[in-house]
Design an enzyme around this catalytic site. Structure first.
Site, PDB file in Angstrom:
ATOM      1  N   SER A 237       0.851  -1.189   0.000  1.00 54.24           N
ATOM      2  CA  SER A 237       0.000   0.000   0.000  1.00 54.24           C
ATOM      3  C   SER A 237       0.884   1.235   0.000  1.00 54.24           C
ATOM      4  O   SER A 237       2.106   1.146   0.031  1.00 54.24           O
ATOM      5  CB  SER A 237      -0.924   0.001   1.218  1.00 54.24           C
ATOM      6  N   LYS A 238       0.222   2.368  -0.002  1.00 56.51           N
ATOM      7  CA  LYS A 238       0.925   3.641  -0.119  1.00 56.51           C
ATOM      8  C   LYS A 238       2.012   3.827   0.934  1.00 56.51           C
ATOM      9  O   LYS A 238       3.046   4.427   0.681  1.00 56.51           O
ATOM     10  CB  LYS A 238      -0.092   4.773  -0.007  1.00 56.51           C
ATOM     11  N   ARG A 239       1.764   3.304   2.116  1.00 58.27           N
ATOM     12  CA  ARG A 239       2.765   3.555   3.152  1.00 58.27           C
ATOM     13  C   ARG A 239       4.082   2.805   2.916  1.00 58.27           C
ATOM     14  O   ARG A 239       5.059   3.031   3.599  1.00 58.27           O
ATOM     15  CB  ARG A 239       2.184   3.267   4.540  1.00 58.27           C
TER      16      ARG A 239
END
Ligand code: GLU
Length: 469
Positions: A237-239
């Site tokens: 994911s984005k993180r």
């Protein structure tokens, strides 16, 4: 049989790494078999779909070179087709109208959860006559017995019990069709032979197959790709850093490096790591896709990117680099030939952004000396070497690497110093740092005027340092 594959993104965000990998595998499979690759935009979720996202997806695909032969088709332009199929299912008794209020459905769900049974619609409305002009949804009457067997090309045989499947809503009360119905209509009408998609859709497959059968249609083959995990083992994911394909472009990755990286996420060919597009097309087979989750490894992506930076045509790298230099406020026209800069620097950088950062010194003076490098190399003991170099270089008419090299060697000989004892202070003087290409190329690319100016600056620094001692 002509192979027809599709990529069917929902335009609710950018094109992310997982989506790009799905698109790549579908594209490769079509290209390998001389088939057709179709782009279908699944934009029926009107609240979350945006034109901006459609454009971001198209931009990402274009950047990666994933060209499509048909489409983009937009599902919002195809509501008539979906309604036709829904009416057909209603007429043949494979679907029914339902007007259960939300409160009833919520209560039913709670009751089932309390009894620890899987929440499922109880067919309360099945057989009821509901006026089509009243608010209602349409549900698919899923068979309640037997199994659906999916011969998945990646996962092998997967068996689903019909008893586990719900009578899912295929048309919402606002009249819009839902995902599973639209996919059934589109995959069959568009003649898709192989549905290649993320394994988060595996559970939808038996529902889609049941609907196809109810419509008298032949289901395609399926291949569900393993998910991609971040380095910490959770779903990517984005993180985990950049996951949007276009962000990788902005971070200085080459599309061919990202493509090469993506193809290895779940697929391998012996221990080969680097593949040209043609090799991928030739060697790729969906049957060789691994069915366990793939981990995203940023270091490996950086390594691959560097391999491509080193091996690609320097003129092309120069064109791409110019964009990144521009972002740093540099106009490459006002300095040395960018192709020469690329050739001199590309082994020293993993991304175009890094390449741009280490190349600014050829276009404008550095802001400050690297403290450690200056402390070590710009000492009074280096003054004479720098002064002599300055004089030799100033007298040069031909500013070429050979002539520059000759000057530095001459000064080292005169002072009976090793070449490095002259070259390193000179390097720090001219670049502000301890590392750069060879001294002759560094000075050559920096240019005569800037070289002399920066040597003066280093001499001042040495003087000031001495005074402050
Ligand atoms: N639109 C779906 C998604 O973006 C993909 C549907 C499919 O491949 O069947 O997740």
């Amino acid at each position: 049989m002509t192979i027809r594959t599709r990529f069917a993104p929902s335009p609710t965000g950018y094109l992310h790494v997982g989506g790009a990998r799905t698109a790549l595998f579908s594209w490769l499979y079509a290209r390998k078999h001389g088939g057709t690759f179709i782009l279908r935009v699944e934009d029926t979720d009107l609240e979350r779909s945006t034109e901006k996202s459609v454009n971001a997806i198209l931009e990402g695909m274009t950047w990666l070179g994933l060209d499509y032969d048909e489409g983009p088709f937009f599902q919002t332009h195809r509501f008539d087709r979906y309604n036709e199929a829904i009416e057909k299912l209603l007429e043949s008794g494979h679907a029914y109208r339902c007007n259960c209020p939300k409160e009833r459905l919520d209560a039913l769900r709670e009751e089932q959860m309390a009894k620890k049974i899987k929440p499922r619609y109880d067919r309360h409305c099945y057989g009821k006559t509901i006026d089509p002009s009243e608010p209602h949804v349409v549900r698919f009457l899923n068979p309640d017995e037997g199994v659906v067997e999916v011969e998945d090309l990646v996962r092998g045989k997967v068996v689903f019990n019909n008893a586990e499947l719900d009578d899912l809503i295929i048309r919402r009360s606002d009249g819009s069709p839902t995902y599973n119905l639209t996919v059934v209509v589109d995959d069959t009408e568009m003649g898709i032979t192989h549905v290649i998609r993320g394994d988060d859709h595996l559970n939808n497959t038996p529902r889609q197959i049941n609907m196809m059968k109810a419509l008298g249609l032949q289901p395609p083959r399926y291949a569900h790709l393993p998910m991609i995990l971040g380095e910490d083992g959770s779903r990517l994911s984005k993180r985990h850093g950049a996951v949007s394909v276009i962000e990788y472009r902005e971070k200085g990755f080459l599309p061919e490096a990202l493509i090469n990286y993506l193809v290895r996420l779940g697929w391998s060919h012996g221990d080969q790591e680097i593949f040209t597009i043609d090799e991928m097309i030739r060697l790729f087979d969906i049957k060789d896709v691994n069915n366990s989750a793939a981990s995203f490894d940023n270091e490996k992506l950086l390594w691959l990117n560097q391999q491509y930076l080193i091996k690609d045509d320097p003129a092309r790298i120069a064109r791409l680099l110019s964009h990144h230099l521009g972002k740093l406020g540099i106009d490459p026209a006002e300095g040395p030939d960018l192709v020469e800069v690329v050739k001199a620097q590309r082994e020293r950088a993993k991304t175009l952004v890094e390449l741009a950062e280490i190349s600014t010194i050829f276009y404008r003076d550095y802001e400050a000396f690297d403290e450690k490098a200056a402390k070590k190399n710009l000492r009074p003991a280096a003054r004479e070497a720098l002064e002599r170099c300055r004089a030799e270089l100033e007298a040069l008419h031909n500013w070429t690497p050979e002539a520059i090299h000759h000057c530095v060697v001459k000064v080292a000989e005169q002072l009976e110093l090793k070449l490095g004892k002259v070259a390193q202070p000179l390097r720090v003087a001219v670049t502000g740092r301890a590392a750069s290409p060879s001294i002759d190329v560094t000075l050559y690319l920096t240019g005569k005027e800037a070289t002399l100016r920066r040597i003066d600056r280093a001499l001042n620094y040495i003087n000031e340092r001495e005074e402050n001692q």
